[in-house]
Design a protein around this motif. Structure first.
Motif, PDB file in Angstrom:
ATOM      1  N   GLU A 197       0.823  -1.220   0.000  1.00  0.00           N
ATOM      2  CA  GLU A 197       0.000   0.000   0.000  1.00  0.00           C
ATOM      3  C   GLU A 197       0.853   1.265   0.000  1.00  0.00           C
ATOM      4  O   GLU A 197       0.342   2.372  -0.141  1.00  0.00           O
ATOM      5  CB  GLU A 197      -0.922  -0.001   1.235  1.00  0.00           C
ATOM      6  N   GLY A 198       2.149   1.092   0.188  1.00  0.00           N
ATOM      7  CA  GLY A 198       3.037   2.251   0.134  1.00  0.00           C
ATOM      8  C   GLY A 198       3.434   2.763   1.498  1.00  0.00           C
ATOM      9  O   GLY A 198       4.065   3.808   1.626  1.00  0.00           O
ATOM     10  N   ASN A 199       3.079   2.019   2.549  1.00  0.00           N
ATOM     11  CA  ASN A 199       3.427   2.456   3.892  1.00  0.00           C
ATOM     12  C   ASN A 199       4.596   1.654   4.430  1.00  0.00           C
ATOM     13  O   ASN A 199       5.012   0.663   3.836  1.00  0.00           O
ATOM     14  CB  ASN A 199       2.225   2.278   4.829  1.00  0.00           C
ATOM     15  N   ARG A 200       5.096   2.071   5.581  1.00  0.00           N
ATOM     16  CA  ARG A 200       6.156   1.346   6.258  1.00  0.00           C
ATOM     17  C   ARG A 200       5.659  -0.055   6.581  1.00  0.00           C
ATOM     18  O   ARG A 200       4.556  -0.225   7.091  1.00  0.00           O
ATOM     19  CB  ARG A 200       6.473   2.102   7.536  1.00  0.00           C
ATOM     20  N   GLY A 201       6.475  -1.062   6.280  1.00  0.00           N
ATOM     21  CA  GLY A 201       6.024  -2.437   6.443  1.00  0.00           C
ATOM     22  C   GLY A 201       5.945  -2.889   7.875  1.00  0.00           C
ATOM     23  O   GLY A 201       6.877  -3.479   8.408  1.00  0.00           O
ATOM     24  N   GLU A 202       4.834  -2.573   8.517  1.00  0.00           N
ATOM     25  CA  GLU A 202       4.617  -3.023   9.890  1.00  0.00           C
ATOM     26  C   GLU A 202       3.369  -3.882   9.922  1.00  0.00           C
ATOM     27  O   GLU A 202       2.413  -3.617   9.201  1.00  0.00           O
ATOM     28  CB  GLU A 202       4.428  -1.823  10.822  1.00  0.00           C
ATOM     29  N   PRO A 203       3.362  -4.894  10.768  1.00  0.00           N
ATOM     30  CA  PRO A 203       2.179  -5.755  10.831  1.00  0.00           C
ATOM     31  C   PRO A 203       1.013  -5.042  11.496  1.00  0.00           C
ATOM     32  O   PRO A 203       1.194  -4.043  12.182  1.00  0.00           O
ATOM     33  CB  PRO A 203       2.647  -6.920  11.694  1.00  0.00           C
ATOM     34  N   ARG A 204      -0.182  -5.543  11.242  1.00  0.00           N
ATOM     35  CA  ARG A 204      -1.316  -5.003  11.968  1.00  0.00           C
ATOM     36  C   ARG A 204      -2.043  -6.166  12.645  1.00  0.00           C
ATOM     37  O   ARG A 204      -1.900  -7.313  12.222  1.00  0.00           O
ATOM     38  CB  ARG A 204      -2.243  -4.214  11.047  1.00  0.00           C
ATOM     39  N   PRO A 205      -2.780  -5.852  13.699  1.00  0.00           N
ATOM     40  CA  PRO A 205      -3.412  -6.945  14.438  1.00  0.00           C
ATOM     41  C   PRO A 205      -4.445  -7.662  13.567  1.00  0.00           C
ATOM     42  O   PRO A 205      -5.072  -7.054  12.707  1.00  0.00           O
ATOM     43  CB  PRO A 205      -4.105  -6.237  15.604  1.00  0.00           C
ATOM     44  N   ARG A 206      -4.569  -8.977  13.769  1.00  0.00           N
ATOM     45  CA  ARG A 206      -5.622  -9.749  13.113  1.00  0.00           C
ATOM     46  C   ARG A 206      -6.481 -10.326  14.211  1.00  0.00           C
ATOM     47  O   ARG A 206      -5.911 -10.807  15.217  1.00  0.00           O
ATOM     48  CB  ARG A 206      -5.012 -10.895  12.304  1.00  0.00           C
ATOM     49  N   PRO A 207      -7.801 -10.454  14.133  1.00  0.00           N
ATOM     50  CA  PRO A 207      -8.625  -9.958  13.046  1.00  0.00           C
ATOM     51  C   PRO A 207      -8.635  -8.431  12.991  1.00  0.00           C
ATOM     52  O   PRO A 207      -8.249  -7.824  13.967  1.00  0.00           O
ATOM     53  CB  PRO A 207     -10.008 -10.513  13.397  1.00  0.00           C
ATOM     54  N   PRO A 208      -9.130  -7.836  11.908  1.00  0.00           N
ATOM     55  CA  PRO A 208      -9.718  -8.514  10.746  1.00  0.00           C
ATOM     56  C   PRO A 208      -8.662  -9.243   9.911  1.00  0.00           C
ATOM     57  O   PRO A 208      -7.574  -8.717   9.726  1.00  0.00           O
ATOM     58  CB  PRO A 208     -10.322  -7.356   9.951  1.00  0.00           C
ATOM     59  N   TYR A 209      -8.996 -10.415   9.452  1.00  0.00           N
ATOM     60  CA  TYR A 209      -8.099 -11.196   8.608  1.00  0.00           C
ATOM     61  C   TYR A 209      -8.129 -10.666   7.175  1.00  0.00           C
ATOM     62  O   TYR A 209      -9.106 -10.034   6.762  1.00  0.00           O
ATOM     63  CB  TYR A 209      -8.497 -12.669   8.650  1.00  0.00           C
ATOM     64  N   PRO A 210      -7.070 -10.943   6.422  1.00  0.00           N
ATOM     65  CA  PRO A 210      -7.024 -10.468   5.031  1.00  0.00           C
ATOM     66  C   PRO A 210      -8.244 -10.913   4.214  1.00  0.00           C
ATOM     67  O   PRO A 210      -8.661 -10.192   3.299  1.00  0.00           O
ATOM     68  CB  PRO A 210      -5.748 -11.105   4.476  1.00  0.00           C
ATOM     69  N   ALA A 211      -8.814 -12.067   4.553  1.00  0.00           N
ATOM     70  CA  ALA A 211      -9.984 -12.540   3.808  1.00  0.00           C
ATOM     71  C   ALA A 211     -11.122 -11.528   3.875  1.00  0.00           C
ATOM     72  O   ALA A 211     -11.951 -11.442   2.971  1.00  0.00           O
ATOM     73  CB  ALA A 211     -10.443 -13.883   4.365  1.00  0.00           C
ATOM     74  N   VAL A 212     -11.144 -10.751   4.961  1.00  0.00           N
ATOM     75  CA  VAL A 212     -12.205  -9.754   5.132  1.00  0.00           C
ATOM     76  C   VAL A 212     -11.685  -8.367   4.759  1.00  0.00           C
ATOM     77  O   VAL A 212     -12.271  -7.650   3.955  1.00  0.00           O
ATOM     78  CB  VAL A 212     -12.695  -9.752   6.598  1.00  0.00           C
ATOM     79  N   LYS A 213     -10.561  -8.014   5.349  1.00  0.00           N
ATOM     80  CA  LYS A 213      -9.989  -6.688   5.128  1.00  0.00           C
ATOM     81  C   LYS A 213      -8.501  -6.846   4.880  1.00  0.00           C
ATOM     82  O   LYS A 213      -7.702  -6.894   5.808  1.00  0.00           O
ATOM     83  CB  LYS A 213     -10.207  -5.823   6.382  1.00  0.00           C
ATOM     84  N   GLY A 214      -8.134  -6.958   3.639  1.00  0.00           N
ATOM     85  CA  GLY A 214      -6.728  -7.192   3.319  1.00  0.00           C
ATOM     86  C   GLY A 214      -6.107  -6.001   2.642  1.00  0.00           C
ATOM     87  O   GLY A 214      -6.132  -4.881   3.172  1.00  0.00           O
ATOM     88  N   LEU A 215      -5.578  -6.233   1.446  1.00  0.00           N
ATOM     89  CA  LEU A 215      -4.915  -5.171   0.693  1.00  0.00           C
ATOM     90  C   LEU A 215      -5.886  -4.027   0.399  1.00  0.00           C
ATOM     91  O   LEU A 215      -7.005  -4.261  -0.062  1.00  0.00           O
ATOM     92  CB  LEU A 215      -4.364  -5.765  -0.607  1.00  0.00           C
ATOM     93  N   PHE A 216      -5.471  -2.811   0.654  1.00  0.00           N
ATOM     94  CA  PHE A 216      -6.303  -1.605   0.478  1.00  0.00           C
ATOM     95  C   PHE A 216      -7.661  -1.777   1.150  1.00  0.00           C
ATOM     96  O   PHE A 216      -8.685  -1.256   0.680  1.00  0.00           O
ATOM     97  CB  PHE A 216      -6.486  -1.265  -1.009  1.00  0.00           C
ATOM     98  N   GLY A 217      -7.685  -2.559   2.226  1.00  0.00           N
ATOM     99  CA  GLY A 217      -8.929  -2.747   2.983  1.00  0.00           C
ATOM    100  C   GLY A 217      -9.938  -3.671   2.317  1.00  0.00           C
ATOM    101  O   GLY A 217     -11.082  -3.781   2.760  1.00  0.00           O
ATOM    102  N   LYS A 218      -9.514  -4.365   1.241  1.00  0.00           N
ATOM    103  CA  LYS A 218     -10.448  -5.226   0.497  1.00  0.00           C
ATOM    104  C   LYS A 218     -10.158  -6.705   0.772  1.00  0.00           C
ATOM    105  O   LYS A 218      -9.029  -7.064   1.116  1.00  0.00           O
ATOM    106  CB  LYS A 218     -10.294  -4.972  -1.011  1.00  0.00           C
TER     107      LYS A 218
END
Ligand code: FMN
Lengths: 122, 606
Positions: B297-318
Motif C-alpha cells: 500500500e506504500g506504507n512502512r512495512g509493519e504488521p497489523r493486528p488480526r482480526p480482521p483477517y485479510p480474507a475480510v480486510k486485506g490489501l487496500f482494505g479489500k
C-alpha cells in the motif's frame, strides 16, 4: 487468447520442439559420428533424420541421437535403431537419400528396410 | 533443423559461478564448428544441484555435465555434439549405489540426488526456457487456466483445491482451499490476490528458483485464484535482491498480456485479470502477510493486528487471498491432474511435496523436492549425500529464525507439518540447514536471534525489547559469564515473548533458543558450569595451546600470528634441535591462524 483451440494450436506447434528434452521416447535412432563416420558423410545423414522425423510428426516418439565409433568402420555411416522390446536394427553405408525411406517404412510403418541393413550389405 | 539442445542453468547459483559466459562460449563454439543451425542453446532455471554448478545438460541424450568451465566448452562441442562421444570426466554419475556404473548411461533421473525426488512444483525448472511462454504452453502451461475458465465454476475450483489437501507452503501450513473459501463470499467492489515472494529466511531460495525457472506457472495460478475468489487484480511482492527473478516474472507477465492470458475477457469467458509486481526492500517482517500488504500500500512495512483477517480486510482494505509462491505453483497441476492425484502423495494431513533448500554441512547443497513424509535421514544421507569430511551429523535447522532444530536422535522423523510441530520445530518455508559436530548449538541459536533482533520492526515491546534482552543473556553464556539461573530466565523470557508479541515474527523468534535448550541443554550447561564450548566455537571459552613436545620449533605459527601472541621458549623437547614456542593467552585473539599453519598438529584449542 480467445479460445482453448488457440492454446492447443500453440501447444501442438511447440511440442516437437521440447520433446527432445523429455527422453521418454519409444524409438531411438543413433547415428555413428566418430571420425570415420563423419569422414564418409554421417552428419548429413543425422540432420536428414532429424528433419524427416519432424516432418513425419514423429518427434514425440522418436529421438535422434549420435554416438561415437560403432566398430565396423568400413560400413560407416552406420545408423542403429533401438525400439523397446525389439531387436536392434543396424543400417550401414547410409546416405541422406536413404533416410526418407527408413523414416517412412520403418519408423512410421514398423517395417525394417532390409535392403539397407548391415547384415544384408555384407 | 535442431537435433540437440544444450541446457545451461541460468539460476542464481550457476549464474554466479559463470554460467552466462559459458553460454556465450557455447554459442561461439557451435558457430565455429558449424553447428549453430543444428544445436540450440537454452537458458533454463535452476536444476537444483547448485553445489555442482555451473550445470549443463545435453539432450536428447540427457547427459548431465557438472562444474563446467569455459575451457571445457570446446571439448563438449567437438566431442559430444560433433562426434557423439560423451565427455566422461565431466559427467555427474553419483547414483548412490556401490555398483560400477557406465558413466555414459547415467541419466539425471538415476542419480542419487534426483532418484527420490518428485518434481511437481519444480517440474519445469531446468527443463524449459523461463523466458518463453511457448515452451511453457508446450508443457501444458495455461491449460489449467483454460480448463477453469471454460469448464469449472469458482466453487468447483475451491472445492478441488480443498479436496487436494494443499496447505500453505509459506510456513504456517494453513489449508489453501479453506483460505480461498473464506475469501470468496465476501462482497466488495474489488478483491485481490497477493503472492508472497518475499522469502526472508536466511538460506532459503525455493521461491526464487520457481520465479527464475518457471514464472508463468505463478502467473497462471494467480489468475486461477482470482477466478476462484472473484478478484480481478493481483500483486506479486518480491524482494528487490532477486533481480533475475523480477526480470523473468516481468517478461512472463508481458508475454501473458500479449497472448491475452492476462487482461480482459480471458479465453472469451468474460473473466478479467491482471498482475503487478511490487518490489520489497528485503525486511524480514515484510514477509508477514499483514506487513506485506501494508508495504504494498506504500506504507512502512509493519504488521497489523488480526482480526480482521485479510480474507475480510486485506490489501487496500479489500478482501484478499495471500499465498506463498510454492503454494501457488502447485495449483495448475492440481487442477489438471485432479485433487486425488495430489492427495495420493504425502502423509495423512500433509499432502503433496515440499521443496527444501539444503544448506550448511551437506555434500549436495541445492534444491530438492520430495514427497511430504520423507524422513530427515533420507533427505540428508541419500539425497543430500551426507556430511562432508567424515564428520558426524548433529542437527538440522528447519524454519529458519522461526523454527527449531531436529537432533540426530530424531533423524527418522517423517517430515511433515504436524510431526515437526510435535517436536518443537516447524516446516517454515523450506530452508534446511545441516549442522555437524563442529557447530555449537548455543552459537546457532544466537545467530538466529541476532537476525530477529535486527529484523524486529519495533512496533511491539515484547519483540523489540524482549529479543534484545534474550540476546544479551545468550551473549553472557557464550562469553562464559552465564549462570544456571540465566538459563531459567531465558526460558521464562522466551515464553513471554511468544505469548505477547503482535505478529508471527516475535511469536516465533524464541523458537531456535527453546528448541536448542530442549535438545542440547547439556551444551548450555557446559558453557555455564564448565566454561567450555564443546564444539570449540565460542571464542571466549577457548584457549589455544602448543604441545611443547610436539613443537619442532619451526616458527611458522609465530610468523602467521596477526597479534604477535606467539613467542619462542627456552625449552627444547627431547629429540628436537630447536626450542619450542608458546602462546601468550592475554595477547591471543583466537583467530586460529596458528592451527592452520602448523604442519605438526602441535596446536590445539579447547
Ligand atoms: C516474520 C514472518 C516472515 C514471513 N515470511 C514469509 C515469507 O518470506 N514468505 C512467505 O510466503 N510467507 C512468509 N510468512 C508467512 C506469511 O505471513 C503467510 O502466512 C503466508 O505467506 C501465507 O501463504 P500460504 O498460506 O500460502 O503459506 C512470514 C511470516 C512471518 C511471521
Amino acid at each position: 487468447m480467445k479460445s482453448l483451440a488457440e492454446l492447443q494450436a500453440i501447444k501442438e506447434k511447440m511440442k516437437g520442439k521440447v520433446a527432445l528434452r523429455e527422453g521418454s521416447n519409444d524409438i531411438r535412432v543413433v547415428v555413428g559420428m566418430a571420425t570415420c563416420g563423419i569422414a564418409v558423410g554421417a552428419r548429413p545423414v543425422l540432420n536428414k533424420f532429424v528433419e524427416e522425423v519432424d516432418k513425419a510428426g514423429l518427434a514425440g516418439r522418436v529421438v535422434v541421437s549420435q554416438t561415437g565409433c560403432i566398430g565396423v568402420c568400413q560400413y560407416e555411416p552406420i545408423v542403429e535403431v533401438y525400439e523397446a522390446g525389439k531387436e536392434k536394427v543396424t543400417y550401414a553405408k547410409m546416405t541422406a537419400d536413404k533416410v526418407e525411406k527408413i523414416v517412412e517404412e520403418h519408423l512410421k510403418g514398423g517395417k525394417v528396410v532390409s535392403e539397407y541393413v548391415l547384415a544384408d550389405i555384407k | 533443423m535442431i537435433r540437440a539442445h544444450i541446457l545451461v542453468c541460468g539460476g542464481t547459483g550457476c549464474t554466479s559461478s559463470g554460467s552466462v559466459s559459458i553460454q556465450q562460449k557455447f554459442a561461439e563454439s557451435l558457430e565455429k564448428n558449424g553447428l549453430a543451425e543444428e544445436v540450440k542453446i537454452v537458458q533454463t532455471g535452476c536444476f537444483g544441484l547448485c553445489a555442482l554448478g555451473p550445470v549443463v545438460i545435453v539432450h536428447p541424450d540427457g547427459t548431465f555435465y557438472s562444474r563446467v568451465e569455459i575451457d571445457d566448452v570446446d571439448e563438449i562441442v567437438t566431442e559430444h555434439l560433433l562426434k557423439g562421444r560423451v565427455v566422461e570426466r565431466l559427467v555427474y554419475s553419483d547414483t548412490g549405489s556401490d555398483e560400477e556404473v557406465d558413466v555414459k548411461n547415467v541419466a539425471l533421473s538415476d542419480t542419487a540426488f534426483y532418484k527420490t525426488q518428485n518434481r511437481v512444483v519444480l517440474r519445469n525448472c531446468g527443463v524449459i526456457n523461463p523466458e518463453s511462454i511457448d515452451e511453457y504452453i508446450a508443457m501444458d502451461g495455461y491449460a489449467a487456466l483454460g480448463k477453469v475458465l471454460t469448464e469449472m465454476k469458482p466453487e468447483d475450483v475451491i472445492q478441488c483445491i480443498t479436496d487436494s489437501g494443499l496447505r500453505g507452503r509459506g510456513g504456517g501450513g494453513f489449508p489453501t482451499g479453506r483460505k480461498w473459501a473464506l475469501t470468496a463470499p465476501n462482497q466488495a467492489d474489488q478483491k485481490y490476490v497477493v503472492c508472497n515472494a518475499d522469502e526472508g529466511d536466511p538460506g532459503a531460495f525455493m521461491d526464487r528458483s520457481v520465479l527464475e525457472g518457471d514464472p508463468h506457472c505463478l502467473v497462471e495460478a494467480m489468475a486461477i485464484a482470482g477466478y476462484a475468489i472473484g478478484a480481478t487484480e493481483g500483486y506479486v511482492y518480491v524482494r528487490a535482491e532477486y533481480p533475475i527473478a523480477v526480470a523473468r516474472l516481468q517478461i512472463a507477465i508481458d508475454q501473458a498480456r500479449e497472448y491475452g492470458l492476462l487482461g480482459k475477457n480471458i479465453f472469451g469467458s468474460g473473466f478479467d485479470f491482471d498482475l503487478h509486481i511490487r518490489l520489497g526492500a528485503g525486511a524480514f517482517v515484510c514477509g508477514e502477510e499483514t506487513a506485506l500488504m501494508t508495504s504494498i500500500e506504500g506504507n512502512r512495512g509493519e504488521p497489523r493486528p488480526r482480526p480482521p483477517y485479510p480474507a475480510v480486510k486485506g490489501l487496500f482494505g479489500k478482501p484478499t487471498v495471500e499465498n506463498n509462491v510454492e503454494t501457488f505453483a502447485n495449483v495448475p497441476q492440481i487442477i489438471l491432474r485432479g485433487a486425488e492425484w495430489f492427495a495420493s502423495m504425502g502423509t495423512e494431513k500433509s499432502k503433496g511435496t515440499k521443496v527444501f533448500a539444503l544448506g550448511g554441512k551437506i555434500k549436495n547443497t541445492g534444491l530438492v523436492e520430495i514427497p511430504m513424509g520423507t524422513t530427515l535421514r533420507e533427505i540428508i544421507e541419500d539425497i543430500g549425500g551426507g556430511i562432508p569430511n567424515g564428520k558426524k551429523f548433529k542437527a538440522a535447522q528447519t524454519g529458519g529464525p522461526s523454527g527449531g532444530c531436529i537432533p540426530a536422535s530424531l533423524m527418522d522423523t517423517e517430515v511433515d507439518y504436524d510431526n515437526l510441530i510435535a517436536i518443537g520445530c516447524m516446516m517454515g518455508s523450506g530452508g534446511l540447514i545441516v549442522m555437524d559436530e563442529d557447530n555449537c548449538m548455543v552459537d546457532m541459536a544466537k545467530f538466529f536471534l541476532e537476525f530477529t533482533v535486527d529484523e524486529s520492526c519495533g512496533k511491539c515491546t515484547p519483540c523489540r525489547v524482549g529479543t534484545k534482552r534474550l540476546l544479551e543473556m545468550l551473549d553472557k553464556i557464550t562469553s562464559g559469564k552465564g549462570t544456571l539461573e540465566d538459563i531459567d530466565r531465558i526460558e521464562e523470557l522466551c515464553n513471554y515473548i511468544k505469548a505477547n508479541s503482535l505478529c508471527g515474527l516475535g511469536q516465533t523468534a524464541p523458537n531456535p533458543v527453546l528448541s536448542t535448550l530442549n535438545f542440547f541443554r547439556d551444551e548450555y550447561i557446559s558453557h555455564v558450569v564448565d566454561k567450555k564450548c564443546p564444539a570449540g566455537v565460542c571464542k571466549d571459552l577457548l584457549t589455544f595451546t602448543i604441545d611443547k613436545d610436539k613443537c619442532i620449533g619451526c616458527g611458522m605459527c609465530a610468523r602467521n600470528c596477526p597479534a604477535d601472541a606467539i613467542i619462542k621458549t627456552d625449552y627444547v623437547a627431547p629429540g628436537h634441535k630447536l626450542p619450542s614456542y608458546e602462546i601468550l593467552a592475554d595477547k591471543c585473539v583466537k583467530c586460529g591462524a596458528c592451527i592452520g599453519s602448523c604442519k605438526f598438529k602441535a596446536i590445539s584449542k579447547k
